[in-house]
Design a protein around this motif. Structure first.
Motif, short mmCIF file in Angstrom:
data_model
loop_
_atom_site.label_atom_id
_atom_site.label_comp_id
_atom_site.label_asym_id
_atom_site.label_seq_id
_atom_site.Cartn_x
_atom_site.Cartn_y
_atom_site.Cartn_z
N ALA A 24 0.67 -1.26 0.44
CA ALA A 24 0.08 -0.33 -0.73
C ALA A 24 1.23 1.21 -0.38
N GLY A 25 2.03 1.16 0.81
CA GLY A 25 3.11 2.11 0.37
C GLY A 25 3.40 2.35 -0.09
N ILE A 26 3.82 1.52 -0.95
CA ILE A 26 4.59 1.29 -2.93
C ILE A 26 3.56 2.36 -3.67
N ALA A 27 2.54 1.73 -3.30
CA ALA A 27 1.52 2.23 -4.23
C ALA A 27 0.90 3.83 -4.01
N LYS A 28 1.09 4.32 -3.26
CA LYS A 28 0.67 5.86 -2.31
C LYS A 28 1.57 6.53 -2.74
N TYR A 29 2.90 5.76 -2.82
CA TYR A 29 4.54 6.70 -3.05
C TYR A 29 4.22 7.21 -4.47
N LEU A 30 4.21 5.95 -5.40
CA LEU A 30 4.38 5.80 -7.11
C LEU A 30 3.29 7.00 -7.93
N ALA A 31 1.97 6.94 -6.57
CA ALA A 31 0.59 7.36 -7.34
C ALA A 31 1.07 9.41 -6.67
N ARG A 32 1.79 9.28 -6.30
CA ARG A 32 2.06 10.85 -5.53
C ARG A 32 3.23 11.22 -6.01
N ALA A 33 3.92 10.42 -6.97
CA ALA A 33 5.02 10.89 -7.60
C ALA A 33 4.88 10.61 -9.15
N GLY A 34 3.12 10.77 -9.22
CA GLY A 34 2.67 10.80 -10.57
C GLY A 34 2.49 9.53 -11.46
N ALA A 35 2.34 8.46 -11.45
CA ALA A 35 2.33 7.05 -12.09
C ALA A 35 0.58 6.53 -11.38
N ALA A 36 0.60 6.51 -12.56
CA ALA A 36 -0.98 5.90 -12.96
C ALA A 36 -0.39 4.34 -12.02
N VAL A 37 -1.85 4.07 -11.31
CA VAL A 37 -1.40 2.70 -10.13
C VAL A 37 -2.75 1.89 -10.12
N ILE A 38 -2.30 0.52 -10.88
CA ILE A 38 -3.19 -0.87 -10.93
C ILE A 38 -2.66 -1.39 -8.86
N ILE A 187 15.71 -1.24 -19.48
CA ILE A 187 14.68 -1.61 -18.23
C ILE A 187 15.98 -2.30 -17.07
N THR A 188 15.24 -1.13 -16.04
CA THR A 188 16.35 -2.00 -14.52
C THR A 188 15.24 -2.69 -13.99
N VAL A 189 15.57 -4.00 -13.44
CA VAL A 189 15.71 -4.98 -12.51
C VAL A 189 16.49 -4.96 -10.79
N ASN A 190 15.22 -4.84 -9.82
CA ASN A 190 15.87 -4.74 -8.62
C ASN A 190 15.36 -5.42 -7.88
N SER A 191 16.09 -5.97 -6.74
CA SER A 191 15.05 -6.04 -5.37
C SER A 191 15.25 -4.84 -4.12
N LEU A 192 14.27 -5.35 -3.77
CA LEU A 192 14.47 -4.42 -2.37
C LEU A 192 14.34 -5.40 -1.12
N PRO A 223 6.04 1.43 5.78
CA PRO A 223 5.45 1.60 4.24
C PRO A 223 6.08 2.82 3.62
N ALA A 224 6.53 3.80 3.97
CA ALA A 224 7.17 5.06 3.52
C ALA A 224 8.11 4.55 3.18
N ASP A 225 9.63 3.93 3.66
CA ASP A 225 10.79 3.95 3.79
C ASP A 225 10.64 2.92 2.34
N THR A 226 9.81 1.71 2.05
CA THR A 226 9.89 0.90 0.46
C THR A 226 9.06 1.98 -0.36
N GLY A 227 8.36 2.87 -0.04
CA GLY A 227 7.32 3.78 -1.33
C GLY A 227 8.66 4.95 -2.34
N ALA A 228 9.00 4.60 -0.87
CA ALA A 228 10.17 5.89 -1.51
C ALA A 228 11.33 5.29 -2.31
N ALA A 229 11.97 4.38 -1.81
CA ALA A 229 13.31 3.68 -2.40
C ALA A 229 12.26 3.66 -3.69
N VAL A 230 11.27 2.99 -3.81
CA VAL A 230 10.94 2.50 -5.05
C VAL A 230 10.68 3.47 -5.84
#
Ligand code: NAD
Length: 256
Positions: A24-38, A187-192, A223-230
């Motif tokens: 949920a943190g990741i989805a919210k951070y991506l949306a705040r940064a402008g992505a359309a999120v599924i 394309i980049t591929v990473n693990s957190l 959740p914000a720690d992971t969202g920001a890194a994503v």
């Protein structure tokens, strides 16, 4: 002057298991940064709640309730969500904790059904999703794939998560190879690799209290720690990070 450093505007992200916790943190951070999120989750109401929060804050999101381990549901629901928001060019493979927690057990006593579930959820589902989204990322010449892993992939433990760890290690291996195979396509591929997250167990349980005490920053992950890194990895300025496993665990050796 204050302006957002990282933007993912114009991109479409699928975040699995995003109805609560880190997802949920990741989805919210991506949306705040402008992505359309599924926003995917097994439970429709959880996904819808996150979508409501995102849209109330002015972002764009749709809920997609499906089981990531079910190939048919994945194909149908991804196609449906893409029709609404556009082609996915960011995949965050986060679903990894089955409802109820997956019955931790010493491996010698773990029923095959339980370890198969871990492999299906934490490795096979990831491989399948990559094959669904990667061809179109290659075609577009841009993409981001982020796998949410765990410190347990690289350190042994007695807490009954051997099968989960085996699947997470397998996913980290896949990440390294996908990164090398697909860097040429933009394309980049990473693990957190996350450490202990907030909300797991009760802070007064001896095992949880001991794990928290071992975290140098003195707190579990949020959740914000992971969202920001994503968001950083997905932004243009994160594009030189590829094939890495980045530990987000407060410097903890729990899981390393
Ligand atoms: N919780 C921790 O301490 C911890 C530690 C290290 C790594 N991680 C990893 O972080 C990620 C997120 O964990 P979390 O603790 O935030 O999870 P969580 O349990 O808070 O939420 C996971 C969500 O995923 C959904 N989900 C489960 N199975 C699914 C499926 N088959 N299809 C679609 N959705 C499904 C659940 O319904 C739930 O809403 C996982 O990959 C987990 O392995 C967690």
């Amino acid at each position: 002057m204050s302006e957002s450093l990282f933007s993912v505007a114009g991109h479409v992200a699928l975040v699995t298991g995003a109805g609560k916790g880190a997802g949920a943190g990741i989805a919210k951070y991506l949306a705040r940064a402008g992505a359309a999120v599924i926003v995917n989750d097994l439970f429709a109401e959880r996904a819808e709640e996150v979508v409501e929060e995102i849209t109330a804050a002015g972002g764009t999101a749709v809920a997609a309730a499906f089981d990531v381990t079910d190939a048919e549901q994945v194909a149908e629901q991804v196609a449906d969500a893409e029709e609404k928001l556009g082609t996915i060019d960011i995949l965050v493979n986060n679903a990894g904790v089955p409802p109820g927690g997956g019955r931790p057990n010493q491996f010698v006593n773990m029923p095959e059904e339980d370890w198969q579930l871990q492999l299906n959820l934490n490795l096979i589902a990831f491989m399948r999703l990559v094959q669904v989204v990667l061809p179109r990322m290659i075609e577009a010449g841009w993409g981001r794939i982020i796998q949410i892993s765990s410190g347990s992939a690289t350190k042994g433990d007695k807490i009954g998560v051997a099968a989960y760890a085996a699947a997470k290690s397998g996913s980290e291996g896949l990440v390294r190879h996908l990164a090398v195979e697909n860097g040429q396509y933009g394309i980049t591929v990473n693990s957190l690799a996350l450490g202990l997250q907030e909300g797991v167990g009760r802070a007064d349980e001896p095992m949880i209290a001991k794990a928290i005490a071992a975290i140098p920053t003195g707190r579990p992950g949020r959740p914000a720690d992971t969202g920001a890194a994503v968001v950083w990895l997905c932004a243009e300025d994160g594009g030189q990070v590829n094939g890495q496993v980045i530990h987000i665990n407060g410097g903890s050796h729990f899981g390393r």
